[in-house]
Design a protein around this motif. Structure first.
Motif, short mmCIF file in Angstrom:
data_model
loop_
_atom_site.label_atom_id
_atom_site.label_comp_id
_atom_site.label_asym_id
_atom_site.label_seq_id
_atom_site.Cartn_x
_atom_site.Cartn_y
_atom_site.Cartn_z
N LEU A 386 0.83 -1.22 0.00
CA LEU A 386 0.00 0.00 0.00
C LEU A 386 0.85 1.25 0.00
CD1 LEU A 386 -2.78 -1.07 2.52
CD2 LEU A 386 -3.02 -0.76 0.05
N ILE A 387 1.93 1.18 0.79
CA ILE A 387 2.83 2.34 0.81
C ILE A 387 3.43 2.57 -0.58
CG2 ILE A 387 5.02 3.19 1.75
CD1 ILE A 387 4.26 1.77 4.38
N GLN A 388 3.87 1.46 -1.19
CA GLN A 388 4.45 1.60 -2.54
C GLN A 388 3.43 2.14 -3.54
OE1 GLN A 388 5.93 -2.30 -3.37
NE2 GLN A 388 7.89 -1.98 -2.22
N ILE A 389 2.17 1.61 -3.46
CA ILE A 389 1.13 2.11 -4.39
C ILE A 389 0.88 3.58 -4.16
CG2 ILE A 389 -1.34 1.95 -4.90
CD1 ILE A 389 -1.09 -1.09 -4.31
N THR A 390 0.83 3.97 -2.89
CA THR A 390 0.59 5.39 -2.58
C THR A 390 1.70 6.25 -3.15
OG1 THR A 390 -0.55 4.73 -0.56
CG2 THR A 390 0.22 7.03 -0.70
N MET A 391 2.93 5.80 -2.97
CA MET A 391 4.06 6.54 -3.49
C MET A 391 4.02 6.61 -5.01
SD MET A 391 7.10 5.15 -0.97
CE MET A 391 8.33 6.10 -1.80
N MET A 392 3.63 5.49 -5.65
CA MET A 392 3.53 5.50 -7.12
C MET A 392 2.44 6.46 -7.59
SD MET A 392 3.97 1.44 -7.96
CE MET A 392 3.67 1.70 -9.71
N ASN A 393 1.32 6.51 -6.90
CA ASN A 393 0.23 7.44 -7.26
C ASN A 393 0.71 8.87 -7.15
OD1 ASN A 393 -1.57 5.35 -7.81
ND2 ASN A 393 -2.38 5.33 -5.71
N LYS A 394 1.44 9.14 -6.09
CA LYS A 394 1.94 10.50 -5.92
C LYS A 394 2.92 10.85 -7.04
CE LYS A 394 1.44 10.88 -0.90
NZ LYS A 394 2.15 11.07 0.38
N GLN A 395 3.78 9.95 -7.40
CA GLN A 395 4.73 10.20 -8.49
C GLN A 395 4.01 10.41 -9.83
OE1 GLN A 395 7.44 6.92 -8.41
NE2 GLN A 395 8.55 7.69 -6.58
N THR A 396 2.96 9.59 -10.08
CA THR A 396 2.17 9.73 -11.33
C THR A 396 1.53 11.11 -11.41
OG1 THR A 396 1.71 7.35 -11.30
CG2 THR A 396 0.28 8.75 -12.67
N ALA A 397 0.99 11.58 -10.29
CA ALA A 397 0.34 12.90 -10.25
C ALA A 397 1.36 13.98 -10.55
CB ALA A 397 -0.31 13.12 -8.87
N LYS A 398 2.54 13.86 -10.01
CA LYS A 398 3.58 14.85 -10.25
C LYS A 398 4.00 14.85 -11.73
CE LYS A 398 5.64 15.01 -5.63
NZ LYS A 398 6.84 14.76 -4.83
N ILE A 399 4.09 13.65 -12.29
CA ILE A 399 4.47 13.56 -13.72
C ILE A 399 3.42 14.23 -14.59
CG2 ILE A 399 4.78 11.93 -15.64
CD1 ILE A 399 6.04 10.02 -13.58
N GLU A 400 2.14 13.98 -14.26
CA GLU A 400 1.06 14.60 -15.03
C GLU A 400 1.14 16.13 -14.93
OE1 GLU A 400 -2.50 12.90 -13.58
OE2 GLU A 400 -2.28 11.01 -14.69
N GLN A 401 1.43 16.61 -13.70
CA GLN A 401 1.54 18.07 -13.52
C GLN A 401 2.70 18.63 -14.38
OE1 GLN A 401 1.93 18.78 -9.33
NE2 GLN A 401 -0.25 18.31 -8.88
N LEU A 402 3.80 17.89 -14.41
CA LEU A 402 4.94 18.33 -15.21
C LEU A 402 4.60 18.33 -16.70
CD1 LEU A 402 7.88 16.49 -13.40
CD2 LEU A 402 7.47 18.96 -13.50
N GLU A 403 3.87 17.31 -17.12
CA GLU A 403 3.48 17.24 -18.54
C GLU A 403 2.60 18.44 -18.91
OE1 GLU A 403 1.65 13.46 -19.09
OE2 GLU A 403 3.57 12.37 -19.27
N GLN A 404 1.62 18.73 -18.01
CA GLN A 404 0.74 19.89 -18.29
C GLN A 404 1.54 21.19 -18.31
OE1 GLN A 404 -2.36 19.81 -15.39
NE2 GLN A 404 -3.37 17.94 -16.24
N LEU A 405 2.50 21.30 -17.40
CA LEU A 405 3.31 22.51 -17.35
C LEU A 405 4.15 22.66 -18.64
CD1 LEU A 405 4.27 24.95 -15.70
CD2 LEU A 405 6.03 23.45 -14.69
N LEU A 406 4.68 21.52 -19.12
CA LEU A 406 5.47 21.54 -20.35
C LEU A 406 4.59 21.90 -21.55
CD1 LEU A 406 7.72 18.38 -19.83
CD2 LEU A 406 8.47 20.77 -19.87
N ILE A 407 3.37 21.35 -21.56
CA ILE A 407 2.44 21.65 -22.65
C ILE A 407 2.11 23.13 -22.65
CG2 ILE A 407 0.09 21.29 -23.52
CD1 ILE A 407 0.36 18.39 -22.53
#
Length: 420
Positions: A386-407
């Protein structure tokens, strides 16, 4: 012939005479005569055997003037003709005196607690008469060496004699018991040990303080005794060498006693007592010392045999009582044994069940522990996942934010290019 008929014939009593009781005692005279006194409805009779000479004394109640206590130990019978008879060495003098006076005064005997009628059903009467058959022989003090002063015949074997009187734990009457009865003090008796010089001889010592009578300025003296014995199937030789430390001329002599015990027929034995006075120094008091020593030994052996007879009679009574109650005790013991066996079986079964339960509970507890460890391990793994999944979700959200910022930056850059 029954014991009652024997006594009636022995004392020439009328037929049908009721003999109430008999007691061990001594008829006092120049030499005390030990025997038994018999109390009947019309007579007081005494029987003894001294050196093979039998004594039958018959006193009619109607010829007796009075019966009284002479001192602490004696009972005196005074006849109408003023003749007197003194009896001593009773086990219970007061009881005998009360019984005699009850007969003399014609009182009912039911008031006396111990007034058992002497009848034909008594099993130990004959043995009581036999116990009076003790031969005592006193010799004149003509020599100081090996005087046979007395002899006793006992109705038991040589080994029994040793166990009764000589052994370390003498079961009937030891020398320690005798000196204790004589009120000696500071007594110390050692155990038998093997003599180093003779392997078939045994030694022991005794020290005590004895009361004195007839010695000027002395009321007691220290005594030192050395005992030895040799024993085989044919005889026992038992000796005692006595040093009297605090009497006048006590350093001039020593007294030596020797017992020779030999077996007789019918599982009996005879004890012969020899006494010597050995002088280690010359003294003008030699004859006086010998005479006083011999008199003292004779008096002491009179007391000894009387106490022995009392002990034997008490033992016979206890044996009879134990025989009567044997079956009851045996039954009770068997019940106790059965109950104990049952209890042991129950206890054993209970212990076995308890051990089984412990084993089973132990197995269950081990299984529960393993299951708990397994559940705990799975829980930890789930938590980690669960901890790993939570950490992966947080990383995915950050990546999405970065992608939107780059766009967004890319769009702005394209708009800037178009304006140029």
């Amino acid at each position: 012939m029954s014991a009652k008929e024997l006594l009636i014939q022995l004392f020439a009593l009328p037929k049908g005479e009721i003999i109430f009781h008999d007691y061990s005692c001594a008829l006092k005279s120049l030499i005390s005569k030990y025997g038994r006194i018999f109390l009947s409805e019309n007579h007081i009779c005494f029987y003894a055997n001294l050196a093979g000479s039998k004594i039958n004394l018959v006193l009619k109640i109607n010829d007796i003037l009075k019966i009284e206590s002479k001192n602490k130990n004696d009972i005196e019978i005074i006849m109408n003709n003023n003749k007197q008879y003194c009896f001593s060495s009773f086990q219970d003098k007061d009881h005998v005196l009360n019984f005699m006076n009850a007969l003399l005064q014609g009182q009912p005997l039911s008031n006396l607690n111990d007034s058992t009628v002497f009848n034909e059903t008594s099993n130990n009467e004959q043995s009581q008469i036999d116990n009076a058959e003790v031969e005592i022989q006193f010799l004149k003090s003509e020599s100081s060496t090996n005087q046979e002063i007395c002899k006793f015949t006992f109705s038991f074997s040589l080994d029994k004699f040793f166990d009764f009187f000589i052994a370390d734990n003498a079961s009937l009457y030891s020398i320690y018991d005798h000196r204790q009865n004589e009120k000696d003090t500071d007594m110390n008796l050692t155990k038998w040990t093997v003599n180093e010089d003779s392997q078939d001889m045994y030694l022991r010592e005794m020290k005590h303080v004895m009361k004195l009578t007839g010695v000027p300025f002395k009321d007691k003296t220290r005594m030192h005794k050395l005992f030895t014995y040799k024993k085989d199937e044919q005889k026992i030789i038992y000796t005692c060498t006595t040093h009297t430390l605090d009497v006048p001329y006590g350093n001039c002599f020593q007294a030596e006693e020797k017992w020779e015990i030999t077996p007789l027929e019918d599982n009996k034995c005879i004890l012969r007592v020899f006494v010597s006075v050995i002088f280690t120094k010359s003294t003008i008091m030699k004859n006086t010392i010998i005479n006083r020593t011999m008199i003292g030994f004779k008096e002491d052996y009179e007391k000894w045999i009387n106490n022995v007879k009392i002990k034997l009679e008490n033992q016979a009574k206890q044996s009879k009582s134990s025989t009567i109650s044997y079956s009851i005790h045996d039954f009770e013991d068997s019940i106790k044994l059965d109950n104990q066996n049952i209890f042991n079986k129950i206890l054993k079964t209970s212990n076995s069940n308890l051990e089984t339960q412990k084993e089973q509970s132990g197995l269950i507890s081990v299984a529960l522990q393993k299951e708990a460890y397994f559940i705990l391990l799975i829980t930890i793994m789930i938590i980690i996942m669960l901890i790993q999944i939570t950490m992966m979700n947080k990383q995915t959200a950050k990546i999405e934010q970065l992608e939107q910022l780059l766009i967004q930056r890319q769009n702005k850059f394209e708009l800037f290019n178009d304006q140029l």
